[in-house]
Design a protein around this motif. Sequence first.
Motif, PDB file in Angstrom:
ATOM      1  N   UNK B 204       0.996  -0.878  -0.163  1.00 21.48           N
ATOM      2  CA  UNK B 204       0.632  -0.151   0.264  1.00 21.48           C
ATOM      3  C   UNK B 204       0.889   1.600  -0.163  1.00 21.48           C
ATOM      4  N   UNK B 209      -5.502   6.001   2.492  1.00 19.72           N
ATOM      5  CA  UNK B 209      -6.642   6.281   3.717  1.00 19.72           C
ATOM      6  C   UNK B 209      -6.765   5.386   4.066  1.00 19.72           C
ATOM      7  N   UNK B 212      -9.020   1.476   3.684  1.00 18.25           N
ATOM      8  CA  UNK B 212      -9.168   1.336   1.505  1.00 18.25           C
ATOM      9  C   UNK B 212      -8.775  -0.504   1.954  1.00 18.25           C
ATOM     10  N   UNK B 213      -9.291  -1.797   1.323  1.00 20.67           N
ATOM     11  CA  UNK B 213      -8.736  -2.645   1.444  1.00 20.67           C
ATOM     12  C   UNK B 213      -8.235  -2.447  -0.220  1.00 20.67           C
ATOM     13  N   UNK B 214      -7.139  -4.314  -0.352  1.00 17.29           N
ATOM     14  CA  UNK B 214      -7.082  -4.632  -1.971  1.00 17.29           C
ATOM     15  C   UNK B 214      -7.609  -4.824  -2.403  1.00 17.29           C
TER      16      UNK B 214
END
Lengths: 222, 222
Positions: B204, B209, B212-214
């Motif tokens: 990441x 922020x 927020x997931x991949x």
Amino acid sequence: MAFTTSPTGTPLSPTPRTRLARMKERGSDNRDDLYEVLDTGLICYLGVVVDGAPMVLPTGYGRDGDTLYLHGSTGARSLRAAQEADVCVTVTHVDGIVLARSAIHHSVNYRSAVIYGRARLVTDEEERLTGLRVLTEQLAPGQWDYARRPNRKELAKTAVLALPLDEASVKIRRGDPIDDDEDYELPVWAGVLPLVTQWGTPVPDAALREGIDVPVHIGGRR
Amino acid sequence: MAFTTSPTGTPLSPTPRTRLARMKERGSDNRDDLYEVLDTGLICYLGVVVDGAPMVLPTGYGRDGDTLYLHGSTGARSLRAAQEADVCVTVTHVDGIVLARSAIHHSVNYRSAVIYGRARLVTDEEERLTGLRVLTEQLAPGQWDYARRPNRKELAKTAVLALPLDEASVKIRRGDPIDDDEDYELPVWAGVLPLVTQWGTPVPDAALREGIDVPVHIGGRR
């Protein structure tokens, strides 16, 4: 910045075509970076001009000090076009995909070298062997001393070209995406997806004689 | 064999510069092979002629049907040199190192496409967006619909070039080394050392922020 060289070991200093017009922060004037990009590559992209149009062909290469060697069949079109002519040799490693919050800022993390110069046809037999040695060792370290060396007949059919590492540019991009200030607030994942290149398990030739083990310089390659 | 095309889906048929002079058995006249090489690549090598000398630069690309798209800053030297000019675009995958019993027969298993043609500057706004879409999707599938699309200001600074897949050659080498008959008796291991390219774990952005997931199209990329 991007760069040209003078004596070995000195920083690369720029010529008009190697000076980076854009993204100057991605340039490196470190000759060791040039060596690192070249020494860890497998193939290069050889650019020549044929009938006024560009031709780009993937081919093997090897480095000895500040000389890059190329080779090919004496009958190969690309080698004939490169001989005693202006060439461009490019080697690039792709290390990852840079995923930005906006489409336009997507990029690639890479290490790239671009070399310009006149390719000299090597005629000295000792230098020709040096060229073929570094070419073989670039592709497969340890094989020059392990496999059968070229014989007279093979040497007669092989052209070896030498390109001085005098005019070269190195560009390296690492790390995070660079987004527009206002985009950092977007609910979009951003980062780098690394690309990892590894050696697989050696696959023996179907015609391999029995009782020959994979040598360590092949099976243990990292 | 190597190849040129007529309508989509038809076999590639040769022109003088795409007809293979040597190693004809490595050529493919299958248009699907051309698509496969292009569609699984990440960057291409763009060859242009600048002041009579070749220049080869790594750059992104994308395909829509029988058109290849390139892009870059309107200020980029390579893009200016390519605009409405003869170019050569080469994409190569290295699949493994071919270890022969003799140094001279060492080789690479690879899949390679070479495309020649005149690069057209795309002016139609819809086609420009198509070009940028396939360029983005080539590098990072799924991102065109996920990330912010280009805005007017970005579009104004971006040149999009189109190259028809009309004159192309495809070469593929697979499998075992080809040694001289008498060398098969040598006590030398021979075979292929595969080169495997894989996606690593997404890293990441340091400025990402929280929360927020991949997305699956990035983290699950194969």
